[in-house]
Motif scaffolding. Structure first.
Motif, PDB file in Angstrom:
ATOM      1  N   VAL A   1      21.066  31.210   9.686  1.00  0.00           N
ATOM      2  CA  VAL A   1      22.115  31.795   8.848  1.00  0.00           C
ATOM      3  C   VAL A   1      22.814  30.712   8.044  1.00  0.00           C
TER       4      VAL A   1
ATOM      5  N   ASP B   1      16.371  32.910   3.313  1.00  0.00           N
ATOM      6  CA  ASP B   1      16.319  34.370   3.378  1.00  0.00           C
ATOM      7  C   ASP B   1      14.953  34.910   3.003  1.00  0.00           C
TER       8      ASP B   1
ATOM      9  N   GLU C   1      28.736  37.011  11.804  1.00  0.00           N
ATOM     10  CA  GLU C   1      27.894  36.658  10.650  1.00  0.00           C
ATOM     11  C   GLU C   1      26.408  36.741  11.002  1.00  0.00           C
ATOM     12  N   ARG C   2      26.041  36.236  12.177  1.00  0.00           N
ATOM     13  CA  ARG C   2      24.636  36.302  12.601  1.00  0.00           C
ATOM     14  C   ARG C   2      24.188  37.748  12.774  1.00  0.00           C
TER      15      ARG C   2
ATOM     16  N   ARG D   1      23.449  39.640   9.583  1.00  0.00           N
ATOM     17  CA  ARG D   1      22.194  39.264   8.916  1.00  0.00           C
ATOM     18  C   ARG D   1      20.959  39.766   9.650  1.00  0.00           C
TER      19      ARG D   1
ATOM     20  N   ASP E   1      17.964  41.790  11.334  1.00  0.00           N
ATOM     21  CA  ASP E   1      17.173  43.009  11.208  1.00  0.00           C
ATOM     22  C   ASP E   1      16.907  43.601  12.587  1.00  0.00           C
TER      23      ASP E   1
END
Length: 138
Positions: free
Chosen positions: A50, A55, A97-98, A101, A103
């Motif tokens: 992150v 990305d 934050e992690r 992000r 999935d």
């Protein structure tokens, strides 16, 4: 020794990252290139993904547990100083934050048996990504 120098000094950490991340990124690119023509699943185990800003991945898995559980484990299993652990955590992306992000999230708050089940679930998800990729579905 290096961790002791950088995790209490944001500028020193930024300097270290400026030195190491380009080299790490180049090595990742080289290894991905080596696998580009294969049907292999490539998993990048990147603790600071992150923070790196990378990305260009098919999917992002975050292994998560409450911060206090992580702290207790690092103290008990690695003999780390609790204040050092807190400084390192403070210098990293937050748990929120992690998770934002991710999935897929692997819950690592339980015992090893529960983690085995989480890893099996994650592998099934990875295989589904691989199957989608090979059929052109994304």
């Amino acid at each position: 020794k290096v961790a002791g120098l950088v995790f209490g000094d944001p500028q020193a950490l930024a300097d270290l990252n400026a030195i190491t991340w380009p080299a790490v990124g180049a090595e990742i690119a080289r290894r991905l290139s080596d696998e580009a023509e294969s049907d292999h699943v490539v998993i990048l185990d990147i603790p600071l993904l992150v923070e790196s800003g990378r990305d260009n991945v098919a999917g992002l898995i975050v292994v998560d547990c409450p911060e206090e559980v992580a702290l207790q484990r690092l103290v008990a299993e690695r003999g780390m100083d609790p204040d050092d652990v807190r400084r390192r955590m403070a210098a990293q992306a937050s748990r929120e934050e992690r998770l934002a992000r991710a999935d897929l999230v692997i819950d690592n708050s339980g015992d090893e048996g529960a983690l085995d089940d989480e890893v099996a679930r994650a592998w099934s998800w990875i295989e589904s990504l691989s199957a989608q990729s090979s059929t052109g579905v994304s």
